[in-house]
Motif scaffolding. Sequence first.
Motif, PDB file in Angstrom:
ATOM      1  N   PRO A   1       0.816  -1.226   0.000  1.00  0.00           N
ATOM      2  CA  PRO A   1       0.000   0.000   0.000  1.00  0.00           C
ATOM      3  C   PRO A   1       0.847   1.273   0.000  1.00  0.00           C
ATOM      4  CG  PRO A   1      -0.817  -1.585   1.619  1.00  0.00           C
ATOM      5  CD  PRO A   1       0.506  -2.103   1.137  1.00  0.00           C
ATOM      6  N   LEU A   2       1.991   1.252   0.688  1.00  0.00           N
ATOM      7  CA  LEU A   2       2.831   2.445   0.734  1.00  0.00           C
ATOM      8  C   LEU A   2       3.408   2.743  -0.642  1.00  0.00           C
ATOM      9  CD1 LEU A   2       4.176   4.685   2.341  1.00  0.00           C
ATOM     10  CD2 LEU A   2       6.021   3.078   2.930  1.00  0.00           C
ATOM     11  N   TYR A   3       3.885   1.710  -1.334  1.00  0.00           N
ATOM     12  CA  TYR A   3       4.404   1.924  -2.688  1.00  0.00           C
ATOM     13  C   TYR A   3       3.318   2.468  -3.614  1.00  0.00           C
ATOM     14  CZ  TYR A   3       5.901   1.064  -7.438  1.00  0.00           C
ATOM     15  OH  TYR A   3       6.192   1.230  -8.764  1.00  0.00           O
ATOM     16  N   ARG A   4       2.136   1.896  -3.513  1.00  0.00           N
ATOM     17  CA  ARG A   4       1.053   2.324  -4.395  1.00  0.00           C
ATOM     18  C   ARG A   4       0.631   3.766  -4.097  1.00  0.00           C
ATOM     19  NH1 ARG A   4      -0.818  -2.060  -7.174  1.00  0.00           N
ATOM     20  NH2 ARG A   4      -2.717  -1.002  -7.807  1.00  0.00           N
ATOM     21  N   ARG A   5       0.744   4.180  -2.831  1.00  0.00           N
ATOM     22  CA  ARG A   5       0.422   5.565  -2.510  1.00  0.00           C
ATOM     23  C   ARG A   5       1.462   6.512  -3.096  1.00  0.00           C
ATOM     24  NH1 ARG A   5      -3.096   8.558  -2.814  1.00  0.00           N
ATOM     25  NH2 ARG A   5      -4.333   6.848  -1.950  1.00  0.00           N
ATOM     26  N   VAL A   6       2.738   6.143  -3.020  1.00  0.00           N
ATOM     27  CA  VAL A   6       3.791   6.984  -3.593  1.00  0.00           C
ATOM     28  C   VAL A   6       3.609   7.086  -5.106  1.00  0.00           C
ATOM     29  CG1 VAL A   6       6.286   7.250  -3.943  1.00  0.00           C
ATOM     30  CG2 VAL A   6       5.424   6.420  -1.746  1.00  0.00           C
ATOM     31  N   LEU A   7       3.352   5.948  -5.765  1.00  0.00           N
ATOM     32  CA  LEU A   7       3.126   5.957  -7.210  1.00  0.00           C
ATOM     33  C   LEU A   7       1.904   6.789  -7.561  1.00  0.00           C
ATOM     34  CD1 LEU A   7       3.655   4.933 -10.095  1.00  0.00           C
ATOM     35  CD2 LEU A   7       2.315   2.882  -9.526  1.00  0.00           C
ATOM     36  N   ALA A   8       0.819   6.603  -6.806  1.00  0.00           N
ATOM     37  CA  ALA A   8      -0.411   7.350  -7.084  1.00  0.00           C
ATOM     38  C   ALA A   8      -0.171   8.848  -6.990  1.00  0.00           C
ATOM     39  CB  ALA A   8      -1.520   6.921  -6.120  1.00  0.00           C
ATOM     40  N   ARG A   9       0.560   9.278  -5.967  1.00  0.00           N
ATOM     41  CA  ARG A   9       0.795  10.709  -5.808  1.00  0.00           C
ATOM     42  C   ARG A   9       1.664  11.263  -6.933  1.00  0.00           C
ATOM     43  NH1 ARG A   9      -1.864  14.062  -4.932  1.00  0.00           N
ATOM     44  NH2 ARG A   9      -0.392  15.546  -4.019  1.00  0.00           N
ATOM     45  N   TYR A  10       2.657  10.480  -7.385  1.00  0.00           N
ATOM     46  CA  TYR A  10       3.462  10.979  -8.504  1.00  0.00           C
ATOM     47  C   TYR A  10       2.592  11.170  -9.745  1.00  0.00           C
ATOM     48  CZ  TYR A  10       6.491  11.396 -12.469  1.00  0.00           C
ATOM     49  OH  TYR A  10       7.053  11.860 -13.626  1.00  0.00           O
ATOM     50  N   VAL A  11       1.764  10.180 -10.061  1.00  0.00           N
ATOM     51  CA  VAL A  11       0.913  10.270 -11.244  1.00  0.00           C
ATOM     52  C   VAL A  11      -0.081  11.426 -11.092  1.00  0.00           C
ATOM     53  CG1 VAL A  11      -0.794   9.054 -12.650  1.00  0.00           C
ATOM     54  CG2 VAL A  11       1.186   7.827 -11.764  1.00  0.00           C
ATOM     55  N   GLN A  12      -0.647  11.586  -9.891  1.00  0.00           N
ATOM     56  CA  GLN A  12      -1.604  12.669  -9.664  1.00  0.00           C
ATOM     57  C   GLN A  12      -0.935  14.039  -9.811  1.00  0.00           C
ATOM     58  OE1 GLN A  12      -2.911  11.552  -5.765  1.00  0.00           O
ATOM     59  NE2 GLN A  12      -4.236   9.910  -6.529  1.00  0.00           N
ATOM     60  N   ILE A  13       0.263  14.187  -9.239  1.00  0.00           N
ATOM     61  CA  ILE A  13       0.958  15.472  -9.331  1.00  0.00           C
ATOM     62  C   ILE A  13       1.317  15.779 -10.780  1.00  0.00           C
ATOM     63  CG2 ILE A  13       3.084  16.684  -8.710  1.00  0.00           C
ATOM     64  CD1 ILE A  13       3.002  15.140  -6.030  1.00  0.00           C
ATOM     65  N   ALA A  14       1.852  14.769 -11.504  1.00  0.00           N
ATOM     66  CA  ALA A  14       2.211  14.977 -12.912  1.00  0.00           C
ATOM     67  C   ALA A  14       0.992  15.367 -13.736  1.00  0.00           C
ATOM     68  CB  ALA A  14       2.858  13.719 -13.476  1.00  0.00           C
ATOM     69  N   THR A  15      -0.147  14.723 -13.451  1.00  0.00           N
ATOM     70  CA  THR A  15      -1.381  15.045 -14.182  1.00  0.00           C
ATOM     71  C   THR A  15      -1.852  16.454 -13.856  1.00  0.00           C
ATOM     72  OG1 THR A  15      -2.009  12.699 -14.146  1.00  0.00           O
ATOM     73  CG2 THR A  15      -3.746  14.292 -14.636  1.00  0.00           C
ATOM     74  N   GLU A  16      -1.814  16.810 -12.576  1.00  0.00           N
ATOM     75  CA  GLU A  16      -2.228  18.159 -12.166  1.00  0.00           C
ATOM     76  C   GLU A  16      -1.323  19.235 -12.763  1.00  0.00           C
ATOM     77  OE1 GLU A  16      -2.041  17.783  -7.977  1.00  0.00           O
ATOM     78  OE2 GLU A  16      -3.846  16.527  -7.840  1.00  0.00           O
ATOM     79  N   GLU A  17      -0.054  18.891 -13.001  1.00  0.00           N
ATOM     80  CA  GLU A  17       0.908  19.850 -13.546  1.00  0.00           C
ATOM     81  C   GLU A  17       0.905  19.888 -15.073  1.00  0.00           C
ATOM     82  OE1 GLU A  17       2.636  22.048 -12.023  1.00  0.00           O
ATOM     83  OE2 GLU A  17       2.417  21.453  -9.929  1.00  0.00           O
ATOM     84  N   GLY A  18       0.059  19.080 -15.709  1.00  0.00           N
ATOM     85  CA  GLY A  18      -0.102  19.161 -17.160  1.00  0.00           C
ATOM     86  C   GLY A  18       0.860  18.334 -17.976  1.00  0.00           C
ATOM     87  N   VAL A  19       1.525  17.338 -17.374  1.00  0.00           N
ATOM     88  CA  VAL A  19       2.483  16.515 -18.116  1.00  0.00           C
ATOM     89  C   VAL A  19       1.743  15.629 -19.116  1.00  0.00           C
ATOM     90  CG1 VAL A  19       4.213  14.687 -17.938  1.00  0.00           C
ATOM     91  CG2 VAL A  19       4.155  16.522 -16.239  1.00  0.00           C
ATOM     92  N   THR A  20       2.149  15.676 -20.376  1.00  0.00           N
ATOM     93  CA  THR A  20       1.570  14.815 -21.407  1.00  0.00           C
ATOM     94  C   THR A  20       2.025  13.380 -21.174  1.00  0.00           C
ATOM     95  OG1 THR A  20       1.610  16.633 -22.988  1.00  0.00           O
ATOM     96  CG2 THR A  20       1.370  14.418 -23.880  1.00  0.00           C
TER      97      THR A  20
END
Length: 484
Positions: free
Chosen positions: A208-227
């Motif tokens: 669960p900890l790994y998946r939370r770290v991965l989820a936050r990276y993807v969420q931040i990248a998406t919020e920042e407009g990364v294609t």
Amino acid sequence: MGATVELPLWLVVIAGLLALAGLIDRLLVPGLRWVVRERANRAIDEVNQRLHLRIQPFKLTKRESLIDRLVFDQEVIRAGDAHATEAGEPRAVTLDRVKTYASEIVPQFNAYAYFRLGTRAARWLARLLYRVRLGYSDNKGLAQIDRDATVVFVMNHRSNMDYVLVTYMAAQSSALSYAVGEWARVWPLQSLIKAMGAYFIRRDSRDPLYRRVLARYVQIATEEGVTQAIFPEGGLTRDGALRPPKLGLLGYMVGRFDPEAERDVVFVPVGLNYDRVLEDRTLTAAQAREAGQGGQRQGIAAAGRYFLKALGLSLVRRWDKNGYACVSFGSPLSLREWCQNRGVSLKRLSEDERFAVIETLGVDLMRRIGRVIPALPVPLLATVFLKHPEERLDAMEWKARVARLMDELESAGVPVKIMRRDRDAAVGDALDGLVRRGLVLESEGLTWLNPAETVVMSYYARSIEHHVGALASPDRVEANPEPV
């Protein structure tokens, strides 16, 4: 008289090396860094002028800063505290674990490596192996995408060549960020992939900890407009047909989306198809063995061996390409409009409600991907051979049947990536290739399906079976194929 000091040779050598290292560190390294930085900045300025989807500042941020941002994200910290309490682990150990996960995931994008090296290498390799074509492209819809939107290319996954092909074909529009499995975490491939902006994921991790770290990276990248570019199927198709969507990465990207937010998320469906998939026998064998998720490394190895063979034959001018490889870009789907049409805000839903909506979105995206998968000569031939498995006909009759199927599919709006004036020759070349591979047999001017190769032929036919099955009530698209 002055005193003479004698030093052993080994000490003089060491002192000289240290002095040289200091000189390099103080004089040459800063200059080299400046040159590299200047080239990278020029590359960024140049590509941002010509790209429709600009490279977002987030993607150009120093990797160390991104890692720190991820490690000390409030949600990640709370997840780390919960993990430490549950596992009875010291918080310092948990923090080190989070840093390890973040270092694995966060890429180190290099615009110079991507546009000067990566896309050129992708172009060269794709054209070495295939006749590369653009199938259907909704150019008007793509041109209307908001330049500040987060664009996500969603595509079917047929081959490890997909990464290469789409990187090449999308190079005039954007720099793509892929999620790549652990199979690619080998030197020097790992460094190259991170420089290209891809991020590594442990696909089967249940931590669960790994998946939370991965989820936050993807969420931040998406919020920042990364294609970004993702394969909703989650892995290579084993039998050739489209697979149901897996909702992990998609859920991370859209789970907190608010239709009222300033930045929209726009999905671009991408359909890929090949006259020959380099890993076809590896994939179909894995399917026959019910191998689950295994076999990707074997697929990479098979593709690598084939590439080396192709390179050797091309050097002695005996190489014959593997027919067509084709990419289609469908009409963009605005997540904001999609949610507004359904009256939902993913951010405000309960977990169960959000999962149900994301599942609906995943199914919708796979349907849109399926609509733009091109119909190529080998899949068309495989379809007609499997429809008449016992018949022995001459090449003219097989080509006539394929021509009739092409006309039906084209009338239904399916991207048929063979110009009319070239169809006879293209289908003839594809038929010759099937004979050379032993997938069909030939004798005394007649050709028929090799019964021992039904599995491989079915693999190719399934890539367009949803088009063939929908001929009675087609879901039409406006198609205007153009060669690349």
